[in-house]
Scaffold this motif. Structure first.
Motif, PDB file in Angstrom:
ATOM      1  N   THR A 170     -21.786  14.896 -14.244  1.00  0.00           N
ATOM      2  CA  THR A 170     -20.838  15.841 -13.657  1.00  0.00           C
ATOM      3  C   THR A 170     -20.157  15.119 -12.509  1.00  0.00           C
ATOM      4  OG1 THR A 170     -22.170  16.777 -11.844  1.00  0.00           O
ATOM      5  CG2 THR A 170     -22.439  17.770 -14.046  1.00  0.00           C
TER       6      THR A 170
ATOM      7  N   GLY B 123     -18.548  24.012 -13.687  1.00  0.00           N
ATOM      8  CA  GLY B 123     -19.782  23.419 -14.191  1.00  0.00           C
ATOM      9  C   GLY B 123     -19.811  21.911 -14.225  1.00  0.00           C
ATOM     10  N   LEU B 124     -18.662  21.284 -14.438  1.00  0.00           N
ATOM     11  CA  LEU B 124     -18.619  19.826 -14.515  1.00  0.00           C
ATOM     12  C   LEU B 124     -18.266  19.178 -13.191  1.00  0.00           C
ATOM     13  CD1 LEU B 124     -16.953  19.442 -18.010  1.00  0.00           C
ATOM     14  CD2 LEU B 124     -19.346  19.030 -17.403  1.00  0.00           C
TER      15      LEU B 124
ATOM     16  N   VAL C 148     -22.946  27.646 -19.010  1.00  0.00           N
ATOM     17  CA  VAL C 148     -22.312  27.975 -20.297  1.00  0.00           C
ATOM     18  C   VAL C 148     -22.342  29.469 -20.581  1.00  0.00           C
ATOM     19  CG1 VAL C 148     -22.776  25.684 -21.271  1.00  0.00           C
ATOM     20  CG2 VAL C 148     -24.336  27.543 -21.779  1.00  0.00           C
TER      21      VAL C 148
ATOM     22  N   GLY D 212     -28.384  18.415 -22.605  1.00  0.00           N
ATOM     23  CA  GLY D 212     -28.320  18.243 -21.159  1.00  0.00           C
ATOM     24  C   GLY D 212     -28.970  19.381 -20.431  1.00  0.00           C
ATOM     25  N   GLY D 213     -28.858  19.344 -19.176  1.00  0.00           N
ATOM     26  CA  GLY D 213     -28.142  18.415 -18.331  1.00  0.00           C
ATOM     27  C   GLY D 213     -28.828  17.080 -18.168  1.00  0.00           C
TER      28      GLY D 213
ATOM     29  N   LEU E  48     -31.404  22.796 -23.998  1.00  0.00           N
ATOM     30  CA  LEU E  48     -30.678  22.584 -22.758  1.00  0.00           C
ATOM     31  C   LEU E  48     -31.487  23.114 -21.593  1.00  0.00           C
ATOM     32  CD1 LEU E  48     -27.879  25.225 -22.333  1.00  0.00           C
ATOM     33  CD2 LEU E  48     -29.234  25.153 -24.393  1.00  0.00           C
TER      34      LEU E  48
ATOM     35  N   LYS F  70     -30.032  25.191 -15.618  1.00  0.00           N
ATOM     36  CA  LYS F  70     -28.771  25.099 -14.865  1.00  0.00           C
ATOM     37  C   LYS F  70     -27.590  25.059 -15.814  1.00  0.00           C
ATOM     38  CE  LYS F  70     -30.299  22.907 -10.604  1.00  0.00           C
ATOM     39  NZ  LYS F  70     -30.187  21.713  -9.762  1.00  0.00           N
ATOM     40  N   LEU F  71     -27.714  24.271 -16.869  1.00  0.00           N
ATOM     41  CA  LEU F  71     -26.629  24.180 -17.850  1.00  0.00           C
ATOM     42  C   LEU F  71     -26.445  25.519 -18.568  1.00  0.00           C
ATOM     43  CD1 LEU F  71     -24.456  22.582 -19.250  1.00  0.00           C
ATOM     44  CD2 LEU F  71     -26.210  21.617 -20.765  1.00  0.00           C
TER      45      LEU F  71
ATOM     46  N   ILE G 130     -25.048  12.966 -24.643  1.00  0.00           N
ATOM     47  CA  ILE G 130     -24.419  13.373 -23.392  1.00  0.00           C
ATOM     48  C   ILE G 130     -23.272  12.425 -23.028  1.00  0.00           C
ATOM     49  CG2 ILE G 130     -25.981  12.067 -21.885  1.00  0.00           C
ATOM     50  CD1 ILE G 130     -26.044  14.691 -20.107  1.00  0.00           C
TER      51      ILE G 130
END
Length: 197
Positions: free
Chosen positions: A16, A25-26, A68, A137-138, A60, A63-64, A7
């Motif tokens: 993030t 997202g970031l 994506v 991640g996250g 992953l 949320k991630l 990560i």
């Protein structure tokens, strides 16, 4: 085969920037964390290529995944090893699988039994013993895996940026001891490999 957490993180420990969400997202300023992954620097290009080659399966968090797989998420140019055409199987840790998936060309599985089960599912999907299970991640997923003793190596890409807020990689938890195994410093990030001890 090893379980590798990999990560990017800011100098102040965030994966993030502030206010991450489906559209960003970031979070604010978070794209600076991944500048190294899109760099022309040959050492960083080699890091990306090696990471992609070793990825037998990827884990992953939900949320991630939502980011994506969302409308502004991965595409032909941006994604896990996108320019290298990497398509490992992906396992998502979730309490409820999604009703549909936008990125249907990728191999998705959904684990509702927790992180250890997801890692086990991912390990069963690795076809080449020279490849690893990679936790991408996250931050909460990787921090939890480290605390639970589920990883063999922690790969951090420390970007030279202070975000001030966002999603922290490390939350309150017990004392952890790690041994530093590798260091590579470039203008875009300091790339570190640790092993829990």
């Amino acid at each position: 085969m090893a379980v590798i957490a990999d990560i990017s993180v800011s100098l102040d420990g965030f994966v993030t920037g502030p206010n991450p969400g489906l559209e960003n997202g970031l979070g604010a300023g978070g794209s600076a964390l991944h500048r190294w992954a899109f760099s022309d620097n040959p050492q960083e290009q080699e890091l990306v290529a090696r990471a992609t080659e070793r990825s037998g399966a990827v884990v992953l968090g939900r949320k991630l995944f939502d980011i994506v797989d969302g409308p502004g998420g991965w595409n032909e140019d941006v994604g896990y090893g996108a320019s290298l055409a990497a398509t490992p199987p992906f396992v998502v840790v979730t309490s409820q699988p999604p009703r549909s998936v936008r990125l249907t060309q990728l191999d998705w599985s959904f684990s509702t039994g927790g992180l250890a089960e997801a890692i086990s599912m991912a390990a069963s999907r690795v076809k080449d013993s020279a490849q690893d299970v990679v936790l991408m991640g996250g931050g909460l997923l990787i921090g939890t895996a480290l605390q639970a003793g589920l990883i063999d190596q922690l790969h951090l890409h420390v970007a030279p940026v202070l975000l001030g807020a966002g999603t922290p990689l490390f939350r309150d938890g017990g004392l952890q001891h790690v041994a530093q195994r590798e260091v590579l410093a470039t203008e875009n990030a300091t790339h570190l490999v640790y092993e829990p001890v």
